[in-house]
Design an enzyme around this catalytic site. Structure first.
Site, short mmCIF file in Angstrom:
data_model
loop_
_atom_site.label_atom_id
_atom_site.label_comp_id
_atom_site.label_asym_id
_atom_site.label_seq_id
_atom_site.Cartn_x
_atom_site.Cartn_y
_atom_site.Cartn_z
CB SER A 99 -0.98 0.01 1.17
OG SER A 99 -0.29 0.13 2.39
CG ASN A 100 3.49 2.66 2.99
OD1 ASN A 100 3.27 3.84 3.25
ND2 ASN A 100 3.24 1.69 3.85
NE ARG A 136 20.08 -11.84 8.13
CZ ARG A 136 18.76 -11.97 8.23
NH1 ARG A 136 17.96 -11.24 7.49
NH2 ARG A 136 18.22 -12.85 9.05
CG HIS A 192 8.86 0.98 12.65
ND1 HIS A 192 9.03 -0.38 12.47
CD2 HIS A 192 8.41 1.13 13.92
CE1 HIS A 192 8.70 -1.02 13.60
NE2 HIS A 192 8.32 -0.12 14.49
CB THR A 206 21.90 2.64 11.45
OG1 THR A 206 20.96 2.35 12.49
CG2 THR A 206 21.93 4.13 11.20
C1 GRF Z 1 3.69 -0.44 6.82
O1 GRF Z 1 2.86 -0.30 7.94
C2 GRF Z 1 5.08 0.06 7.10
O2 GRF Z 1 5.12 1.03 8.09
C3 GRF Z 1 5.78 -1.19 7.60
O3 GRF Z 1 5.23 -2.24 6.87
C4 GRF Z 1 3.91 -1.90 6.45
C5 GRF Z 1 3.88 -2.14 4.99
O4 GRF Z 1 2.60 -2.05 4.48
N1 GRF Z 1 7.20 -1.07 7.45
P1 GRF Z 1 2.39 -2.05 2.90
O5 GRF Z 1 2.99 -3.33 2.36
O6 GRF Z 1 3.05 -0.84 2.35
O7 GRF Z 1 0.90 -2.03 2.73
#
Ligand code: GRF
Length: 215
Positions: free
Chosen positions: A13-14, A62, A106, A138
């Site tokens: 969603s972001n 990793r 976050h 970091t």
């Molecule tokens: C968001 O709440 C972001 O803050 C965290 O992971 C989530 C990702 O959501 N790091 P999306 O995949 O962007 O919907």
């Protein structure tokens, strides 16, 4: 170096919020995802952004996984690497390679509630306010110089309402701050102090969220 590469693992969603910003979408050079089933992959496709699936399970260490990712990222020569729900701890090698170019969002007011399920943690702690933090990454998990923080009230919220409020603010705050980064409005005074320049059109861009975002 120009533009950004976005790393996702899930819903995206972001990523969608970044893509829906007309000024930003043209700067998104590529999307990298470590989960073949991530719904976010369809967002990259919809916007015609090249995407790469790199499954971490196929790498012994990793660092090997991170090195392959870096190879793809460097092929785009991006100015910033944007983590948008990338659910994988990155090696110190990777973090150092993109020092002050690696950005995360976050869903809590760091340094409170680090790690996964941050919203659940905040809700369980019965805090009165929570929110989001946008920061440079970091090698200490969910730490690093803070670029911006957004605040939401947790008064008389259910967990779902709190999550909704945080995600709604994320979708305004992340494109706003990524735009500030790309337009050279984020000044790094030292490895701990970040100052974001204000513009007169910020009020209009953030609308009703203007007083909720601190930068
Ligand atoms: C968001 O709440 C972001 O803050 C965290 O992971 C989530 C990702 O959501 N790091 P999306 O995949 O962007 O919907």
């Amino acid at each position: 170096m120009s533009g950004i590469v976005v790393l996702i693992s899930g819903r995206g969603s972001n990523l969608a919020a970044l893509c829906n910003n007309l000024d930003l979408v043209k700067h998104i050079k590529g999307v990298i995802c470590n989960n073949v089933d991530a719904p976010g992959l369809s967002i990259a496709k919809k916007f015609g952004i090249p995407s790469h699936i790199i499954q971490h399970k196929q790498y012994l260490t990793r660092e090997e996984f991170d090195k392959h990712m870096a190879q793809i990222i460097d092929g785009y020569n991006p100015r910033y690497v944007i983590l948008a729900g990338f659910m994988r701890i990155l090696s110190p090698w990777f973090v150092n390679r993109y020092h002050m170019r690696l950005v995360n969002i976050h869903p809590s007011l760091l340094p409170s509630f680090i790690g996964i399920n941050a919203i659940d943690q905040a809700f369980a702690a019965k805090v009165k306010v929570s929110g989001l933090t946008i920061h440079f990454v970091t090698d200490k998990l969910d730490h690093g110089p803070i670029i911006a923080q957004g605040v939401v009230s947790n008064k008389s919220s259910t967990l779902e309402e709190l999550a909704d409020k945080i995600h709604t603010l994320e979708h305004v705050a992340y494109p706003f701050i990524v735009s500030k980064l790309l337009s050279n409005k984020v000044n790094i005074l030292d490895d701990e102090t970040i100052v974001v320049e204000k513009d007169k059109d910020d009020i209009q861009l953030l609308g009703k969220f203007y007083n909720s975002l601190f930068y």
